[in-house]
Design a protein around this motif. Structure first.
Motif: not given
Length: 300
Positions: A192, A196, A200, A212-213, A216, A221, A226-227
């Motif tokens: 990433l 990213h 995060l 969330l990682y 992604i 993503l 991601t935002e």
């Protein structure tokens, strides 16, 4: 061509001067120091040791071979920088890729700028020059900034002046160190981007960062997506309808992750449902590693 030959001959002449015990230069005020310090000198490769302060820890094998091929054809165009330790002994300050590539093609000497510096000055030179001139990943840059602040005891304003970067840029890099180590490793491995990571880092809980990682990576993503996911998290998370399904791996698949990982010597990921459908993800970080895994799987 004549100019290049003349400069090379001069470098060899200075090299001979340095090998004379009667001209053992230890400081900028010593006799003949002005002939050596700041000039290009041909040094024996074996007289140079690696720099323990080197911030870069990852060197791409393929890129190193390409540089070695260029050096074999054209020579070392940009001299490395070293500091003098003792008689005919030097330590690398910057230019480790050039140094490694030169050794790879069997060069016995390498052009170098000689500096006379103590450990703190050497650390500062190594960190600053690498930040400015090397293609470090975002985490390596952040760690270099942190070391300059901690070990050289610079303020962010002073650091901004030293490296020629805005204070806001330095702050953005250093905030990445608040990410969970697993995510930092993912950034270093190129899974990433810094964009990213900057999104995060706005999540405080490490467990939620990891969740969330994984999303992604699993759903590929974009930074913008991601935002939006981070924004939804802060607004109370997605609705029940949007919440991701449980990532718990069925026992039949989970029991084999270690076997795949041990056999292939890479961290294999498996996602599967109780019904039996899913996927196996095998990461690789170079052409050579791809060929090695291919041979293990296909026997080719």
């Amino acid at each position: 061509m004549a100019k290049a030959t003349k400069k090379q001959a001069l470098g060899r002449g200075l090299s001979a001067l340095l090998k004379d015990p009667e001209n053992d230069i230890q400081s900028a005020t010593d006799k003949n120091a002005d002939k050596v310090v700041g000039n290009i000198v041909e040094l024996d490769v074996e007289a140079i040791e690696m720099n323990p302060f080197q911030p870069r820890s990852n060197f791409n094998d393929e890129a190193l071979k390409e540089l070695a091929s260029s050096i074999r054809q054209l020579g070392v165009i940009q001299p490395i920088t070293v500091r003098k330790l003792e008689f005919n002994k030097y330590q690398l300050v910057s230019g480790e890729r050039r140094y490694r590539a030169s050794r790879l093609v069997g060069l016995t000497t390498i052009p170098a700028y000689i500096r006379i510096a103590n450990d703190q000055e050497s650390l500062e030179m190594a960190l600053v020059e690498n930040i400015q001139r090397q293609d470090l990943d975002p985490i390596e840059i952040a760690l270099s900034y942190q070391r300059l602040i901690d070990e050289i005891q610079l303020t962010q304003e002073q650091l901004s002046d030293r490296v020629g970067k805005k204070r806001s840029t330095i702050t953005n890099y250093m905030r990445l160190l608040r990410l969970d180590p697993i995510i930092q490793t993912g950034m270093r491995d190129g899974f990433l981007s810094m964009g990213h990571g900057r999104a995060l880092v706005n999540i405080e809980k490490k467990a939620d960062q990891i969740a969330l990682y994984e999303k992604i990576i699993g759903q590929n993503l974009s930074v913008r997506e991601t935002e939006r996911a981070v924004k939804a998290y802060h607004e109370g998370g997605p609705s029940e309808k949007q919440k991701p399904k449980s990532t718990k791996i069925p026992e039949f698949a989970e029991g084999n992750i270690k076997k795949f990982t041990d056999h292939l010597s890479v961290k294999v990921a498996i996602s599967a449902s109780e019904k039996g459908n899913g996927k196996i993800t095998i990461p690789f970080h170079s052409k050579e590693e791809f060929q090695r895994i291919k041979k293990l799987i296909l026997g080719e």
